[in-house]
Design a protein around this motif. Structure first.
Motif, mmCIF file in Angstrom:
data_model
loop_
_atom_site.group_PDB
_atom_site.id
_atom_site.type_symbol
_atom_site.label_atom_id
_atom_site.label_comp_id
_atom_site.label_asym_id
_atom_site.label_seq_id
_atom_site.Cartn_x
_atom_site.Cartn_y
_atom_site.Cartn_z
ATOM 1 N N LEU A 64 -33.786 132.663 -12.065
ATOM 2 C CA LEU A 64 -34.561 133.667 -12.056
ATOM 3 C C LEU A 64 -34.128 134.896 -11.246
ATOM 4 O O LEU A 64 -34.178 135.885 -11.407
ATOM 5 C CB LEU A 64 -36.180 132.896 -11.738
ATOM 6 N N LYS A 65 -33.603 134.084 -9.854
ATOM 7 C CA LYS A 65 -33.227 135.374 -8.774
ATOM 8 C C LYS A 65 -32.200 135.975 -9.504
ATOM 9 O O LYS A 65 -32.228 137.309 -9.290
ATOM 10 C CB LYS A 65 -32.924 134.517 -7.799
ATOM 11 N N ALA A 66 -31.264 135.356 -10.149
ATOM 12 C CA ALA A 66 -30.052 136.129 -10.346
ATOM 13 C C ALA A 66 -30.389 137.101 -11.447
ATOM 14 O O ALA A 66 -29.752 138.134 -11.493
ATOM 15 C CB ALA A 66 -29.055 135.072 -11.151
ATOM 16 N N SER A 67 -31.439 136.849 -12.219
ATOM 17 C CA SER A 67 -32.115 137.849 -13.085
ATOM 18 C C SER A 67 -33.159 139.002 -12.447
ATOM 19 O O SER A 67 -33.696 139.399 -13.108
ATOM 20 C CB SER A 67 -32.725 137.548 -14.467
ATOM 21 N N LYS A 68 -32.937 138.811 -11.161
ATOM 22 C CA LYS A 68 -33.759 139.679 -10.400
ATOM 23 C C LYS A 68 -35.419 139.630 -10.570
ATOM 24 O O LYS A 68 -36.212 140.652 -10.376
ATOM 25 C CB LYS A 68 -33.357 141.194 -10.498
ATOM 26 N N VAL A 69 -35.783 138.697 -10.805
ATOM 27 C CA VAL A 69 -37.131 138.063 -10.906
ATOM 28 C C VAL A 69 -37.529 137.711 -9.338
ATOM 29 O O VAL A 69 -37.000 137.065 -8.772
ATOM 30 C CB VAL A 69 -37.433 136.900 -11.780
ATOM 31 N N PRO A 70 -38.751 138.353 -8.774
ATOM 32 C CA PRO A 70 -39.107 138.158 -7.616
ATOM 33 C C PRO A 70 -39.698 136.816 -7.264
ATOM 34 O O PRO A 70 -40.745 136.872 -6.830
ATOM 35 C CB PRO A 70 -39.953 139.525 -7.436
ATOM 36 N N ALA A 71 -39.022 135.707 -7.602
ATOM 37 C CA ALA A 71 -39.647 134.644 -7.386
ATOM 38 C C ALA A 71 -38.878 133.858 -6.475
ATOM 39 O O ALA A 71 -37.749 133.848 -6.112
ATOM 40 C CB ALA A 71 -39.705 133.672 -8.652
ATOM 41 N N SER A 72 -39.786 132.985 -5.239
ATOM 42 C CA SER A 72 -38.947 132.177 -4.142
ATOM 43 C C SER A 72 -39.416 130.855 -4.555
ATOM 44 O O SER A 72 -39.008 129.881 -3.788
ATOM 45 C CB SER A 72 -39.301 132.712 -2.858
ATOM 46 N N ARG A 73 -40.508 130.755 -5.391
ATOM 47 C CA ARG A 73 -40.836 129.098 -5.634
ATOM 48 C C ARG A 73 -41.115 129.181 -6.875
ATOM 49 O O ARG A 73 -41.513 130.174 -7.852
ATOM 50 C CB ARG A 73 -42.077 128.955 -4.724
ATOM 51 N N VAL A 74 -41.081 127.981 -7.662
ATOM 52 C CA VAL A 74 -41.687 127.740 -9.211
ATOM 53 C C VAL A 74 -42.833 126.925 -8.953
ATOM 54 O O VAL A 74 -42.733 125.557 -8.124
ATOM 55 C CB VAL A 74 -40.427 127.230 -10.194
#
Ligand code: ADP
Ligand code: MG
Length: 459
Positions: A64-74
């Motif tokens: 997700l992060k690699a696709s620039k989704v601003p998530a630090s937790r799931v």
């Protein structure tokens, strides 16, 4: 986040975890929203929610992060689509063939009914193309396939994704069965091993479980790294392993890395795994890729006799698609499907047009700057320290990692890389590259860091 972003991330996860895991654990996830740095997913069962968050959360997050989704937790929440069922949740999540195999493993069934995972009929030695990077693994597999007295036990095959580990294991199984149809060959993934073990515990059928696994002539466990960190499964695996070795039964194991490199795998298991023959499959080289393409194209041509490749097309593909053999195969399959539809010769233009996405994905040029940025983020140091003069280890080591990745992932020469690291000498770069190469074989944390960064950069 847009749905197509999740679609793309899923595609990457498919690459990362493989078809089986993907179908079982990733495909059923639904991304609901991303809110305050948390990506919320809904899953059909609580078993799945647990499982996915224990085993795949990190990878999902990373992609997700690699696709620039601003998530630090799931976060995974159970959302029941159908009326609540009483059936065991595990059964829902399990692949169909497992469920049925287990359903029949009641006492009146003979042990003869081995719940082996299905073997792919195409994964034979005949269909395996041998080149420098895999010749040792191939020779060892061949030898084990011949049967006879057990010479090395276990045979341990390791290497990156899509390099042919599963193919070789299936080939061994086919070969053994062909030579001796009575041979009891049990092939399964480490995940399936665990799943059966958990199921046997739950259903109080441990005796059957033990008896079954100790009654085989050949045990093959694919992707053994999966049981790392899963203590009771490891324990049972260890006992099964020892019991079979004591009986002189052949064991074949695969993993994505060497035994010593598998984190959270018990030491006694590591040393057991190292007792036999450990061989690795190296990344493919140009000749091997070309060989594989030629062989597969030849096979297709028996199905579509009219189709011909223009000069240089296969060479072009072997040159450009370097990721893994699975991607290479996919590209070829698509070309043939397309060409057979439009009834054209497969020209370079057609190849470029029809494979634009694959070519673009493998074409993605990573820059030294991008590598420096990622690596400094990863180690929480300042980007300016990458090119600055500081020599303390907390700075120097990440810098060396960035140098190493620059050498690996870009086409820059050592002096060019040195210039981008604050005008350092090429010998400094070379020293850094070597150091990280060494550390990766002795320090599993380093191995993991580098692998993760590499995947993130290539992704
Ligand atoms: P792994 O288990 O190492 O991830 P697989 O065995 O599943 O990889 O291989 C991925 C795909 O590539 C399979 O379809 C396999 O047949 C093919 N493949 C890999 N290496 C070779 C090879 N040397 N010759 C022919 N096909 C190969
Ligand atoms: Mg495999």
């Amino acid at each position: 986040m847009k749905n197509d972003t999740w679609g793309r991330v899923k595609q990457q996860l498919l690459e990362a975890v493989g078809r089986n895991d993907y179908a079982n654990w990733i495909e059923p996830l639904q991304l609901k929203k991303v809110d305050n740095g948390v990506a919320h997913f809904s899953v059909p069962t609580s078993f799945m929610a647990n499982w996915v968050s224990r085993n795949f959360a990190d990878q999902i997050l990373m992609h997700l992060k690699a696709s620039k989704v601003p998530a630090s937790r799931v976060d995974f929440k159970v959302e029941v689509a159908r009326p609540a069922q009483d059936a065991p949740t595990e059964a829902t999540a399990a692949p169909v063939e497992q469920t049925s195999a287990l359903a029949t493993s009641t006492p009146e069934v003979e042990v003869a009914d081995l719940p082996s995972a299905p073997l792919d009929a195409r994964f034979t030695f005949d269909n395996f193309v041998v080149g420098k990077p895999n010749e040792l693994a191939h020779a060892a597999a061949r030898r084990v396939g011949e049967g006879g007295p057990v010479t090395f036990n276990p045979l341990f095959l390791y290497g990156g994704v899509g390099l042919g580990k599963t193919h070789l294991m299936h080939a061994i199984a086919h070969e053994i069965k062909q030579r001796d149809p009575e041979a009891r060959v049990l092939y399964l993934s480490a995940e399936q091993f665990m799943y059966r073990f958990v199921q046997a515990l739950r259903d109080r059928q441990m005796m059957d479980f033990k008896q079954l696994f100790r009654s085989v002539d050949v045990l093959m466990v694919d992707d053994v790294q999966f049981i790392a960190g899963k203590d009771s499964t490891q324990e049972e695996f260890f006992h099964t392993f020892n019991a079979l070795v004591d009986q002189g039964k052949q064991i074949i194991i695969s993993a994505d890395r060497a035994p010593g490199e598998i984190k959270d795998l018990e030491d006694r298991i590591k040393s057991r795994l190292q007792c036999g023959l450990v061989v690795d499959l190296h990344p493919t080289d140009y000749e091997l890729r070309l060989g594989i393409l030629q062989t597969k194209a030849e096979n297709y041509r028996t199905q579509y006799p009219g189709l011909v490749f223009a000069e240089g097309v296969l060479e072009f593909l072997a040159h450009r698609i370097t990721t893994n053999v699975r991607v290479l195969e996919g590209a070829l399959m698509r070309l043939f499907a397309f060409a057979s539809l439009v009834g054209r010769e497969i020209t370079m233009d057609l190849a470029q047009e029809c494979l634009a996405d694959i070519l673009k994905a493998s074409d993605r040029k990573v820059t030294v700057e991008e590598i420096q940025r990622r690596v400094s983020e990863h180690y929480s140091i300042r980007l300016s320290d990458m090119i600055g003069p500081k020599r303390v280890r907390v700075i120097a080591r990440p810098r060396q990692v960035a140098m190493y990745l620059s050498k690996q992932l870009t086409s820059r020469s050592l002096p060019e890389i040195g210039r981008r690291f604050g005008g350092r000498d090429h010998t400094t770069v070379m020293h850094g590259v070597r150091r990280i190469e060494e550390l990766q074989t002795t320090d599993s944390q380093m191995f993991e860091d580098v692998e993760m960064l590499r995947r993130a950069l290539e992704g």
